[in-house]
Write a protein that holds these residues in place. Sequence first.
Motif, short mmCIF file in Angstrom:
data_model
loop_
_atom_site.label_atom_id
_atom_site.label_comp_id
_atom_site.label_asym_id
_atom_site.label_seq_id
_atom_site.Cartn_x
_atom_site.Cartn_y
_atom_site.Cartn_z
N GLY A 156 -36.66 -42.12 22.49
CA GLY A 156 -36.41 -43.39 23.58
C GLY A 156 -36.95 -43.12 24.72
O GLY A 156 -37.29 -44.44 25.56
N GLU A 157 -37.35 -42.06 25.27
CA GLU A 157 -37.95 -41.91 26.42
C GLU A 157 -39.22 -42.47 26.60
O GLU A 157 -39.46 -43.11 27.70
N GLY A 182 -42.89 -46.51 28.43
CA GLY A 182 -44.12 -47.49 28.19
C GLY A 182 -43.77 -48.87 28.77
O GLY A 182 -44.65 -49.66 29.00
N TRP A 183 -42.58 -49.33 28.79
CA TRP A 183 -41.96 -50.55 29.30
C TRP A 183 -41.95 -50.73 30.83
O TRP A 183 -42.48 -51.65 31.24
N LEU A 184 -41.57 -49.66 31.45
CA LEU A 184 -41.85 -49.63 32.96
C LEU A 184 -43.17 -49.37 33.40
O LEU A 184 -43.69 -50.02 34.53
N LEU A 185 -44.22 -49.05 32.58
CA LEU A 185 -45.62 -49.25 32.85
C LEU A 185 -46.17 -50.60 32.94
O LEU A 185 -47.17 -50.81 33.33
N VAL A 211 -37.66 -56.05 32.50
CA VAL A 211 -36.46 -55.94 33.02
C VAL A 211 -35.64 -56.35 31.99
O VAL A 211 -34.57 -55.57 31.47
N PRO A 212 -35.66 -57.57 31.16
CA PRO A 212 -34.88 -57.70 30.15
C PRO A 212 -35.22 -56.70 28.96
O PRO A 212 -34.11 -56.61 28.24
N VAL A 213 -36.08 -56.06 28.85
CA VAL A 213 -36.32 -55.18 27.63
C VAL A 213 -35.85 -53.54 28.14
O VAL A 213 -35.05 -52.86 27.36
N VAL A 214 -35.87 -53.28 29.25
CA VAL A 214 -35.66 -51.84 29.86
C VAL A 214 -34.25 -51.95 30.09
O VAL A 214 -33.54 -50.61 30.06
N TYR A 215 -33.61 -52.71 30.89
CA TYR A 215 -32.18 -52.74 31.28
C TYR A 215 -31.16 -52.35 30.34
O TYR A 215 -30.29 -51.47 30.22
N PRO A 216 -31.45 -52.86 29.14
CA PRO A 216 -30.24 -52.47 27.95
C PRO A 216 -30.29 -50.97 27.39
O PRO A 216 -29.71 -50.34 27.20
N ARG A 217 -31.57 -50.57 27.52
CA ARG A 217 -32.08 -49.38 27.03
C ARG A 217 -31.73 -48.23 28.15
O ARG A 217 -30.96 -47.43 27.85
N LEU A 218 -31.75 -48.47 29.20
CA LEU A 218 -31.16 -47.61 30.20
C LEU A 218 -29.75 -47.48 30.56
O LEU A 218 -29.25 -46.66 30.65
N GLN A 219 -28.87 -48.80 29.98
CA GLN A 219 -27.33 -48.69 29.93
C GLN A 219 -27.20 -47.70 28.59
O GLN A 219 -26.28 -46.85 29.00
N GLN A 220 -28.00 -47.82 27.73
CA GLN A 220 -27.71 -46.76 26.50
C GLN A 220 -28.06 -45.41 26.91
O GLN A 220 -27.04 -44.68 26.37
N VAL A 221 -29.04 -45.27 27.55
CA VAL A 221 -29.20 -43.69 28.09
C VAL A 221 -28.05 -43.29 29.01
O VAL A 221 -27.66 -42.04 28.98
#
Length: 93
Positions: A26-27, A32-35, A75-85
């Motif tokens: 997941g990292e 990749g999305w933040l890029l 933002v729509p893609v990364v935010y949920p992933r960061l919440q999971q982490v």
Amino acid sequence: VLLVASVSGKLIGVQIAGRILKWAPGEASIIGWLLQTKALIMIIFVNILLDKGIITNETFTALLLMAVGSTMLTVPVVYPRLQQVRELIFRAA
């Protein structure tokens, strides 16, 4: 086509680097999305190319839409992933 190439190129490149460097699952995807926000720098670059007459107005518009589109996806893609982490980190602590 430019948007798909831009997004997938960054994601595939970071996935390869993540496997080589043995990152946690997941990292690489989050990085990749933040890029994708790096595409804002492309707006400056394509402005210079347009001013120098190297690209046409149509090419400028396509590249500009690709840069804005890929940045808006972040933002729509990364935010949920960061919440999971974050949940995994606090659960482990």
